[in-house]
Design a protein around this motif. Structure first.
Motif, mmCIF file in Angstrom:
data_model
loop_
_atom_site.group_PDB
_atom_site.id
_atom_site.type_symbol
_atom_site.label_atom_id
_atom_site.label_comp_id
_atom_site.label_asym_id
_atom_site.label_seq_id
_atom_site.Cartn_x
_atom_site.Cartn_y
_atom_site.Cartn_z
ATOM 1 N N LEU A 110 36.753 36.146 37.758
ATOM 2 C CA LEU A 110 36.708 35.917 38.948
ATOM 3 C C LEU A 110 38.111 35.594 39.638
ATOM 4 O O LEU A 110 38.781 35.845 40.631
ATOM 5 C CB LEU A 110 35.545 34.991 39.661
ATOM 6 N N ASP A 111 38.802 34.637 38.711
ATOM 7 C CA ASP A 111 40.017 34.113 39.439
ATOM 8 C C ASP A 111 41.082 35.211 39.284
ATOM 9 O O ASP A 111 42.098 35.064 40.066
ATOM 10 C CB ASP A 111 40.333 32.796 38.345
ATOM 11 N N VAL A 112 41.129 35.956 38.385
ATOM 12 C CA VAL A 112 42.227 37.195 38.224
ATOM 13 C C VAL A 112 42.018 38.015 39.341
ATOM 14 O O VAL A 112 42.930 38.243 40.027
ATOM 15 C CB VAL A 112 42.006 37.895 36.738
ATOM 16 N N CYS A 113 40.782 38.212 39.593
ATOM 17 C CA CYS A 113 40.595 39.128 40.708
ATOM 18 C C CYS A 113 40.936 38.482 42.153
ATOM 19 O O CYS A 113 41.621 39.090 42.891
ATOM 20 C CB CYS A 113 39.223 39.583 40.854
ATOM 21 N N LYS A 114 40.755 37.296 42.397
ATOM 22 C CA LYS A 114 40.965 36.443 43.310
ATOM 23 C C LYS A 114 42.765 36.514 43.427
ATOM 24 O O LYS A 114 43.232 36.612 44.414
ATOM 25 C CB LYS A 114 40.417 34.822 43.285
ATOM 26 N N THR A 115 43.212 36.267 42.349
ATOM 27 C CA THR A 115 44.714 36.268 42.433
ATOM 28 C C THR A 115 45.411 37.686 42.813
ATOM 29 O O THR A 115 46.353 37.666 43.563
ATOM 30 C CB THR A 115 45.375 35.752 41.033
ATOM 31 N N LEU A 116 44.912 38.688 42.398
ATOM 32 C CA LEU A 116 45.164 39.992 42.805
ATOM 33 C C LEU A 116 45.127 40.278 44.278
ATOM 34 O O LEU A 116 45.787 40.715 44.851
ATOM 35 C CB LEU A 116 44.517 41.157 41.996
ATOM 36 N N GLY A 136 38.493 43.273 49.026
ATOM 37 C CA GLY A 136 37.080 43.053 48.376
ATOM 38 C C GLY A 136 37.063 43.001 46.997
ATOM 39 O O GLY A 136 37.944 43.593 46.263
ATOM 40 N N MET A 137 36.112 42.228 46.448
ATOM 41 C CA MET A 137 35.981 42.047 45.175
ATOM 42 C C MET A 137 35.779 43.198 44.158
ATOM 43 O O MET A 137 36.491 43.349 43.078
ATOM 44 C CB MET A 137 34.837 40.886 44.808
ATOM 45 N N ALA A 138 34.828 44.289 44.672
ATOM 46 C CA ALA A 138 34.484 45.507 43.846
ATOM 47 C C ALA A 138 36.305 46.064 43.693
ATOM 48 O O ALA A 138 36.361 46.534 42.690
ATOM 49 C CB ALA A 138 33.590 46.390 44.624
ATOM 50 N N ASN A 139 37.057 46.158 44.605
ATOM 51 C CA ASN A 139 38.152 46.810 44.331
ATOM 52 C C ASN A 139 39.082 46.234 43.655
ATOM 53 O O ASN A 139 39.519 46.637 42.738
ATOM 54 C CB ASN A 139 38.787 47.019 45.929
ATOM 55 N N ALA A 140 38.951 44.996 43.754
ATOM 56 C CA ALA A 140 39.802 43.893 42.638
ATOM 57 C C ALA A 140 39.354 44.052 41.277
ATOM 58 O O ALA A 140 40.185 44.256 40.568
ATOM 59 C CB ALA A 140 39.670 42.541 43.068
ATOM 60 N N PHE A 141 38.032 44.050 41.050
ATOM 61 C CA PHE A 141 37.365 44.361 39.720
ATOM 62 C C PHE A 141 37.918 45.658 39.175
ATOM 63 O O PHE A 141 38.307 45.691 38.083
ATOM 64 C CB PHE A 141 36.044 44.137 39.661
ATOM 65 N N SER A 142 37.901 46.767 40.040
ATOM 66 C CA SER A 142 38.069 47.960 39.491
ATOM 67 C C SER A 142 39.637 48.022 39.232
ATOM 68 O O SER A 142 40.086 48.522 37.932
ATOM 69 C CB SER A 142 37.834 49.128 40.500
ATOM 70 N N THR A 143 40.541 47.443 40.205
ATOM 71 C CA THR A 143 41.947 47.539 39.850
ATOM 72 C C THR A 143 42.144 46.720 38.570
ATOM 73 O O THR A 143 43.339 47.135 37.764
ATOM 74 C CB THR A 143 42.724 46.846 40.995
ATOM 75 N N GLY A 149 42.070 46.762 31.497
ATOM 76 C CA GLY A 149 40.752 46.960 30.646
ATOM 77 C C GLY A 149 40.281 45.627 30.701
ATOM 78 O O GLY A 149 40.542 44.496 31.465
ATOM 79 N N LEU A 150 39.184 45.379 29.663
ATOM 80 C CA LEU A 150 38.458 44.082 29.463
ATOM 81 C C LEU A 150 39.402 42.818 29.439
ATOM 82 O O LEU A 150 39.127 41.826 30.100
ATOM 83 C CB LEU A 150 37.309 44.092 28.608
ATOM 84 N N PRO A 151 40.346 43.066 28.706
ATOM 85 C CA PRO A 151 41.346 41.851 28.284
ATOM 86 C C PRO A 151 42.123 41.396 29.801
ATOM 87 O O PRO A 151 42.467 40.320 29.737
ATOM 88 C CB PRO A 151 42.247 42.354 27.230
ATOM 89 N N GLY A 152 42.223 42.308 30.573
ATOM 90 C CA GLY A 152 42.980 42.033 31.953
ATOM 91 C C GLY A 152 42.304 40.909 32.533
ATOM 92 O O GLY A 152 42.810 40.001 33.459
ATOM 93 N N PHE A 153 40.731 40.842 32.561
ATOM 94 C CA PHE A 153 40.044 39.930 33.162
ATOM 95 C C PHE A 153 40.123 38.401 32.484
ATOM 96 O O PHE A 153 40.017 37.707 33.319
ATOM 97 C CB PHE A 153 38.590 40.248 33.046
ATOM 98 N N PHE A 154 40.828 38.257 31.572
ATOM 99 C CA PHE A 154 40.974 37.036 30.932
ATOM 100 C C PHE A 154 42.386 36.722 30.703
ATOM 101 O O PHE A 154 42.699 35.669 30.100
ATOM 102 C CB PHE A 154 40.338 36.876 29.551
ATOM 103 N N LYS A 155 43.457 37.100 31.546
ATOM 104 C CA LYS A 155 44.640 36.844 31.469
ATOM 105 C C LYS A 155 44.838 35.364 32.125
ATOM 106 O O LYS A 155 44.292 35.105 33.113
ATOM 107 C CB LYS A 155 45.686 37.784 32.372
#
Length: 191
Positions: A110-116, A136-143, A149-155
């Motif tokens: 969630l923090d990665v998406c917020k930062t983007l 929007g969060m849906a767009n951030a998650f998709s981007t 990929g999945l590792p991108g969510f844990f940067k």
């Protein structure tokens, strides 16, 4: 629970523009901003007032689970480390640090998406041929998924954990100390 939720809503309404938009844009590599006021003026002029709250719902979506995980983990740790709930600084430090680490790790996506959403990182968006602003969060998650990929969510998960551990350990230690001190003082006044 209600008091905590309302406090989070109000806290984030005030802090989101400052922490999540201005601070993060100033910290970006090759940031075009040189001062807080300059950043505020430019963002307001070029993106409008809505830019300061673009990630507000994402911030809330992150903070509510963070606080829930944080408090549950702290209480579970206290049950194991300090079952009699005595004032015991070491258990408060360890339980606080573990609670912060678990909550930080769990909410990193969630923090990665917020930062983007807050930074609108041009390099990332242009690499996917995204024009305009991401919202929007849906767009951030998709981007984020398209970019890493999945590792991108844990940067940055290690940095978040390292930051939160001492922060939450100190917060719980101070809270427990004052709870002990004020309770002890009140009892002494009665006797």
């Amino acid at each position: 629970g209600i008091a905590g939720s309302v406090a989070t809503l109000l806290h984030d309404a005030v802090m989101n523009p400052a922490e999540a938009v201005v601070k993060q844009r100033l910290q970006m590599f090759n940031s075009p901003y040189t001062s807080v006021l300059g950043c505020v003026r430019t963002v307001h002029r070029t993106e409008g007032l809505g830019a300061f709250y673009r990630s507000y719902t994402t911030q809330l979506t992150m903070n509510v689970p963070f606080q829930a995980i944080h408090f549950i983990t702290y209480e579970l740790m206290q049950e194991h480390l300090n079952p009699h709930r005595q004032y015991h600084p070491q258990s408060h430090i360890v339980a606080g640090a573990v609670a912060g680490a678990v909550a930080a790790a769990a909410t990193t996506p969630l923090d990665v998406c917020k930062t983007l959403l807050n930074t609108q990182e041009n390099t990332a968006l242009s690499s996917l041929k995204i024009r305009g602003h991401l919202s929007g969060m849906a767009n951030a998650f998709s981007t984020v998924y398209q970019l890493g990929g999945l590792p991108g969510f844990f940067k940055g998960v290690q940095a978040r954990v390292i930051y939160q551990m001492p922060s939450t350990a100190i917060a719980w230690s101070v809270y427990e100390f004052f709870k002990y001190f004020l309770t002890k003082r009140a009892l002494e006044k009665k006797t």
